[in-house]
Design a protein around this motif. Structure first.
Motif, PDB file in Angstrom:
ATOM      1  N   HIS A  13      10.902  23.602 -16.734  1.00 12.94           N
ATOM      2  CA  HIS A  13      11.523  24.498 -17.689  1.00 12.94           C
ATOM      3  C   HIS A  13      11.237  24.275 -19.099  1.00 12.94           C
ATOM      4  O   HIS A  13      11.798  24.401 -20.118  1.00 12.94           O
ATOM      5  CB  HIS A  13      13.074  24.238 -17.483  1.00 12.94           C
ATOM      6  N   LYS A  14       9.755  24.258 -19.245  1.00 13.92           N
ATOM      7  CA  LYS A  14       9.138  24.045 -20.512  1.00 13.92           C
ATOM      8  C   LYS A  14       8.328  25.359 -20.604  1.00 13.92           C
ATOM      9  O   LYS A  14       7.285  25.575 -20.099  1.00 13.92           O
ATOM     10  CB  LYS A  14       8.205  22.807 -20.638  1.00 13.92           C
ATOM     11  N   LEU A  15       8.680  26.105 -21.722  1.00 16.95           N
ATOM     12  CA  LEU A  15       8.034  27.679 -21.848  1.00 16.95           C
ATOM     13  C   LEU A  15       7.071  27.153 -22.959  1.00 16.95           C
ATOM     14  O   LEU A  15       7.359  26.599 -24.096  1.00 16.95           O
ATOM     15  CB  LEU A  15       8.799  28.674 -22.184  1.00 16.95           C
ATOM     16  N   ILE A  16       5.718  27.666 -23.135  1.00 14.56           N
ATOM     17  CA  ILE A  16       4.973  27.756 -24.035  1.00 14.56           C
ATOM     18  C   ILE A  16       4.855  29.258 -24.398  1.00 14.56           C
ATOM     19  O   ILE A  16       4.164  30.031 -23.900  1.00 14.56           O
ATOM     20  CB  ILE A  16       3.724  27.125 -23.836  1.00 14.56           C
ATOM     21  N   ILE A  17       5.355  29.527 -25.731  1.00  7.09           N
ATOM     22  CA  ILE A  17       5.238  30.879 -26.364  1.00  7.09           C
ATOM     23  C   ILE A  17       4.182  31.172 -27.217  1.00  7.09           C
ATOM     24  O   ILE A  17       3.987  30.361 -28.341  1.00  7.09           O
ATOM     25  CB  ILE A  17       6.685  31.297 -27.046  1.00  7.09           C
ATOM     26  N   HIS A  18       3.344  31.833 -26.832  1.00  4.54           N
ATOM     27  CA  HIS A  18       2.040  32.259 -27.614  1.00  4.54           C
ATOM     28  C   HIS A  18       2.497  33.286 -28.524  1.00  4.54           C
ATOM     29  O   HIS A  18       2.736  34.348 -28.451  1.00  4.54           O
ATOM     30  CB  HIS A  18       0.887  32.464 -27.138  1.00  4.54           C
ATOM     31  N   HIS A  19       2.217  33.119 -30.062  1.00  4.60           N
ATOM     32  CA  HIS A  19       2.614  33.979 -31.211  1.00  4.60           C
ATOM     33  C   HIS A  19       1.476  34.129 -32.278  1.00  4.60           C
ATOM     34  O   HIS A  19       0.973  33.088 -32.313  1.00  4.60           O
ATOM     35  CB  HIS A  19       4.063  33.541 -31.590  1.00  4.60           C
ATOM     36  N   ASP A  20       1.578  35.187 -32.614  1.00  3.22           N
ATOM     37  CA  ASP A  20       0.684  35.308 -34.036  1.00  3.22           C
ATOM     38  C   ASP A  20       0.676  34.159 -34.794  1.00  3.22           C
ATOM     39  O   ASP A  20      -0.326  33.782 -35.680  1.00  3.22           O
ATOM     40  CB  ASP A  20       0.720  36.565 -34.747  1.00  3.22           C
ATOM     41  N   ASN A  21       1.879  33.675 -35.082  1.00  5.02           N
ATOM     42  CA  ASN A  21       2.307  32.401 -36.276  1.00  5.02           C
ATOM     43  C   ASN A  21       1.900  31.177 -35.344  1.00  5.02           C
ATOM     44  O   ASN A  21       2.530  30.382 -36.103  1.00  5.02           O
ATOM     45  CB  ASN A  21       3.656  32.675 -36.772  1.00  5.02           C
ATOM     46  N   GLY A  22       1.674  31.082 -34.223  1.00  7.78           N
ATOM     47  CA  GLY A  22       1.354  29.928 -33.766  1.00  7.78           C
ATOM     48  C   GLY A  22       1.977  29.678 -32.220  1.00  7.78           C
ATOM     49  O   GLY A  22       2.410  30.856 -31.930  1.00  7.78           O
ATOM     50  N   ASP A  23       2.130  28.327 -31.739  1.00  6.48           N
ATOM     51  CA  ASP A  23       2.541  28.479 -30.351  1.00  6.48           C
ATOM     52  C   ASP A  23       3.776  27.741 -30.493  1.00  6.48           C
ATOM     53  O   ASP A  23       4.064  26.847 -31.412  1.00  6.48           O
ATOM     54  CB  ASP A  23       1.974  27.626 -29.560  1.00  6.48           C
ATOM     55  N   PHE A  24       4.858  27.978 -29.690  1.00 11.07           N
ATOM     56  CA  PHE A  24       6.148  27.476 -29.829  1.00 11.07           C
ATOM     57  C   PHE A  24       6.692  27.066 -28.512  1.00 11.07           C
ATOM     58  O   PHE A  24       6.061  27.631 -27.414  1.00 11.07           O
ATOM     59  CB  PHE A  24       7.405  28.347 -30.010  1.00 11.07           C
ATOM     60  N   ILE A  25       7.424  25.832 -28.350  1.00 11.06           N
ATOM     61  CA  ILE A  25       7.861  25.367 -27.052  1.00 11.06           C
ATOM     62  C   ILE A  25       9.308  25.512 -27.004  1.00 11.06           C
ATOM     63  O   ILE A  25       9.996  24.996 -27.744  1.00 11.06           O
ATOM     64  CB  ILE A  25       7.464  23.776 -27.064  1.00 11.06           C
ATOM     65  N   GLU A  26       9.737  25.949 -25.929  1.00 10.72           N
ATOM     66  CA  GLU A  26      11.228  26.342 -25.681  1.00 10.72           C
ATOM     67  C   GLU A  26      11.535  25.373 -24.352  1.00 10.72           C
ATOM     68  O   GLU A  26      10.782  25.378 -23.403  1.00 10.72           O
ATOM     69  CB  GLU A  26      11.518  27.540 -25.482  1.00 10.72           C
TER      70      GLU A  26
END
Length: 72
Positions: free
Chosen positions: A3-16
């Motif tokens: 249940h750990k999401l890694i979101i790749h975004h223009d502003n960097g990576d985020f973990i949810e």
């Protein structure tokens, strides 16, 4: 990934810390599609779609799950 999401975004990576189905419900956008049990992508970043894989504009290659082929 537990249940750990890694979101790749223009502003960097985020973990949810949530599952993918919850995340999909939250974004509720026609710009995003699920292509595999582990991947949701923004349609605006697709460069090419092949039979079993998808290529993003940054040349990242992602697999297409057979259960998701019809939705692509």
């Amino acid at each position: 990934m537990n249940h750990k999401l890694i979101i790749h975004h223009d502003n960097g990576d985020f973990i949810e810390r949530k599952n993918l189905s919850s995340f999909i419900k939250e974004i509720d956008s026609n710009n995003f599609i699920q292509i595999h049990k582990s991947f949701v992508i923004n349609k605006n970043f697709i460069k090419e779609i092949k039979a079993k894989e998808l290529i993003l504009k940054d040349y990242t290659i992602l697999p297409i799950g057979r259960n998701f082929k019809k939705s692509i």
